[in-house]
Design a protein around this motif. Structure first.
Motif, PDB file in Angstrom:
ATOM      1  N   UNK A 176      26.270  52.452  32.639  1.00 43.94           N
ATOM      2  CA  UNK A 176      25.481  53.207  32.749  1.00 43.94           C
ATOM      3  C   UNK A 176      24.845  53.076  30.836  1.00 43.94           C
ATOM      4  N   UNK A 177      23.967  53.592  30.189  1.00 46.51           N
ATOM      5  CA  UNK A 177      23.821  53.217  28.685  1.00 46.51           C
ATOM      6  C   UNK A 177      23.330  54.698  28.476  1.00 46.51           C
ATOM      7  N   UNK A 178      23.786  55.041  27.214  1.00 46.73           N
ATOM      8  CA  UNK A 178      23.933  56.312  26.709  1.00 46.73           C
ATOM      9  C   UNK A 178      23.863  56.348  25.054  1.00 46.73           C
ATOM     10  N   UNK A 179      22.543  56.727  24.173  1.00 47.23           N
ATOM     11  CA  UNK A 179      22.798  56.905  22.601  1.00 47.23           C
ATOM     12  C   UNK A 179      23.973  56.245  21.688  1.00 47.23           C
ATOM     13  N   UNK A 180      25.318  56.814  22.440  1.00 45.81           N
ATOM     14  CA  UNK A 180      26.290  56.544  21.998  1.00 45.81           C
ATOM     15  C   UNK A 180      27.514  55.606  22.303  1.00 45.81           C
ATOM     16  N   UNK A 181      26.981  54.823  23.081  1.00 45.75           N
ATOM     17  CA  UNK A 181      27.351  54.738  24.049  1.00 45.75           C
ATOM     18  C   UNK A 181      27.204  53.032  25.571  1.00 45.75           C
ATOM     19  N   UNK A 182      27.655  52.875  26.181  1.00 48.98           N
ATOM     20  CA  UNK A 182      27.844  52.319  27.574  1.00 48.98           C
ATOM     21  C   UNK A 182      28.748  52.313  28.691  1.00 48.98           C
ATOM     22  N   UNK A 183      29.206  52.575  29.704  1.00 45.43           N
ATOM     23  CA  UNK A 183      29.856  52.257  30.559  1.00 45.43           C
ATOM     24  C   UNK A 183      29.221  51.790  31.864  1.00 45.43           C
ATOM     25  N   UNK A 184      30.941  50.837  32.085  1.00 46.85           N
ATOM     26  CA  UNK A 184      30.360  49.811  33.122  1.00 46.85           C
ATOM     27  C   UNK A 184      31.956  49.850  33.683  1.00 46.85           C
ATOM     28  N   UNK A 185      32.130  50.021  34.834  1.00 44.04           N
ATOM     29  CA  UNK A 185      32.621  50.240  36.270  1.00 44.04           C
ATOM     30  C   UNK A 185      33.044  50.027  37.069  1.00 44.04           C
ATOM     31  N   UNK A 186      34.375  49.029  37.886  1.00 42.20           N
ATOM     32  CA  UNK A 186      34.133  47.984  38.886  1.00 42.20           C
ATOM     33  C   UNK A 186      33.414  47.499  38.826  1.00 42.20           C
ATOM     34  N   UNK A 187      34.021  46.286  37.544  1.00 38.56           N
ATOM     35  CA  UNK A 187      34.080  44.833  36.834  1.00 38.56           C
ATOM     36  C   UNK A 187      34.897  43.930  38.100  1.00 38.56           C
ATOM     37  N   UNK A 188      34.520  43.602  38.762  1.00 38.92           N
ATOM     38  CA  UNK A 188      35.628  42.700  39.123  1.00 38.92           C
ATOM     39  C   UNK A 188      35.744  41.649  38.523  1.00 38.92           C
ATOM     40  N   UNK A 189      37.564  41.468  38.849  1.00 37.90           N
ATOM     41  CA  UNK A 189      37.823  39.827  37.802  1.00 37.90           C
ATOM     42  C   UNK A 189      38.847  38.820  38.780  1.00 37.90           C
ATOM     43  N   UNK A 190      37.984  37.425  38.365  1.00 41.78           N
ATOM     44  CA  UNK A 190      38.525  36.484  38.879  1.00 41.78           C
ATOM     45  C   UNK A 190      38.904  35.737  37.898  1.00 41.78           C
ATOM     46  N   UNK A 191      40.322  34.974  38.400  1.00 36.71           N
ATOM     47  CA  UNK A 191      41.156  34.432  37.583  1.00 36.71           C
ATOM     48  C   UNK A 191      40.008  33.274  37.067  1.00 36.71           C
ATOM     49  N   UNK A 192      40.224  32.677  36.487  1.00 32.59           N
ATOM     50  CA  UNK A 192      39.893  31.341  35.807  1.00 32.59           C
ATOM     51  C   UNK A 192      40.533  29.738  36.617  1.00 32.59           C
ATOM     52  N   UNK A 193      40.011  28.630  36.628  1.00 30.51           N
ATOM     53  CA  UNK A 193      40.787  27.836  36.956  1.00 30.51           C
ATOM     54  C   UNK A 193      41.901  27.457  35.461  1.00 30.51           C
ATOM     55  N   UNK A 194      41.069  27.491  34.513  1.00 29.25           N
ATOM     56  CA  UNK A 194      42.276  27.492  33.029  1.00 29.25           C
ATOM     57  C   UNK A 194      43.533  28.325  32.715  1.00 29.25           C
ATOM     58  N   UNK A 195      42.773  29.716  33.540  1.00 31.42           N
ATOM     59  CA  UNK A 195      43.932  30.561  33.383  1.00 31.42           C
ATOM     60  C   UNK A 195      44.928  29.958  34.206  1.00 31.42           C
ATOM     61  N   UNK A 196      44.690  29.777  35.648  1.00 31.16           N
ATOM     62  CA  UNK A 196      45.521  29.563  36.885  1.00 31.16           C
ATOM     63  C   UNK A 196      46.140  28.479  36.264  1.00 31.16           C
ATOM     64  N   UNK A 197      46.306  27.421  35.975  1.00 36.10           N
ATOM     65  CA  UNK A 197      46.834  25.635  35.721  1.00 36.10           C
ATOM     66  C   UNK A 197      47.199  26.248  34.359  1.00 36.10           C
ATOM     67  N   UNK A 198      46.890  27.042  33.128  1.00 36.73           N
ATOM     68  CA  UNK A 198      48.201  27.236  31.951  1.00 36.73           C
ATOM     69  C   UNK A 198      48.889  27.699  33.381  1.00 36.73           C
TER      70      UNK A 198
END
Length: 197
Positions: free
Chosen positions: A150-172
């Motif tokens: 949702x976009x408004x004049x004073x900001x933005x709201x993004x909810x329920x963005x799914x996060x998947x671990x990257x191969x770089x992060x998993x390896x490290x």
């Protein structure tokens, strides 16, 4: 060519010139001044980490809290937004934060911390700076197909963005902590971000 035909042709050309986008046209960017982003770890991931002796620790100025997902207790981390710039059409840009997340293996004392997260909407990823270095790595891939934006004049709201671990992060993480609990593509949880202009 008659005068009437000439005027009609000239009007049509002018209309096309006005309607056609210029090669140098770029999406308008707005400066991000403040806000917050929260990451909620999936309950199954919290249990899997703890069962292997891996403890996630939220570092300041991030703040930890407990929340429930599907009536199951889990960890939530909230970070202050410090800046960035967003384009609204199309949606893009970046959002910067302070604070971090440290993973500690209580069985062997090893740990890895990443922080000063940046949400990069153009690349669809969240990156973090490895503590004690100048190395920035992609930590999560952002799945916006599940998100509500949702976009408004004073900001933005993004909810329920799914996060998947990257191969770089998993390896490290596996290499540093001497574990095999992390894997590329692992669905770690969801994020809600509320940048303000």
């Amino acid at each position: 060519m008659t005068r009437t035909a000439f005027v009609t042709a000239a009007s049509a050309v002018a209309a096309l010139v006005i309607a056609a986008p210029t090669a140098s046209a770029a999406p308008h960017a707005v400066h991000v001044k403040s806000g917050r982003t929260s990451v909620t770890v999936a309950p199954a991931i919290t249990r899997a980490l703890l069962s292997k002796g891996i403890v996630p620790i939220v570092t300041r100025p991030g703040t930890p809290s407990l929340t429930t997902v599907g009536h199951q207790l889990t960890l939530k981390a909230t970070y202050p937004v410090t800046g960035g710039a967003l384009t609204t059409s199309p949606l893009g840009g970046d959002i910067t934060h302070k604070g971090g997340l440290k993973f500690a293996n209580v069985f062997n004392g090893r740990s890895l911390e990443v922080g000063n997260f940046t949400v990069d909407l153009n690349k669809g990823q969240l990156t973090g700076l490895v503590a004690g270095t100048t190395t920035r790595v992609p930590v999560f891939k952002l799945d916006l197909s599940t998100a509500h934006v949702k976009l408004t004049k004073c900001g933005a709201d993004a909810t329920n963005v799914t996060l998947h671990l990257t191969s770089e992060a998993a390896g490290a993480l596996n290499s540093t902590l001497k574990t095999q609990v992390f894997s590329a593509g692992l669905t770690v949880g969801t994020a809600d971000t509320h940048p303000r202009f």
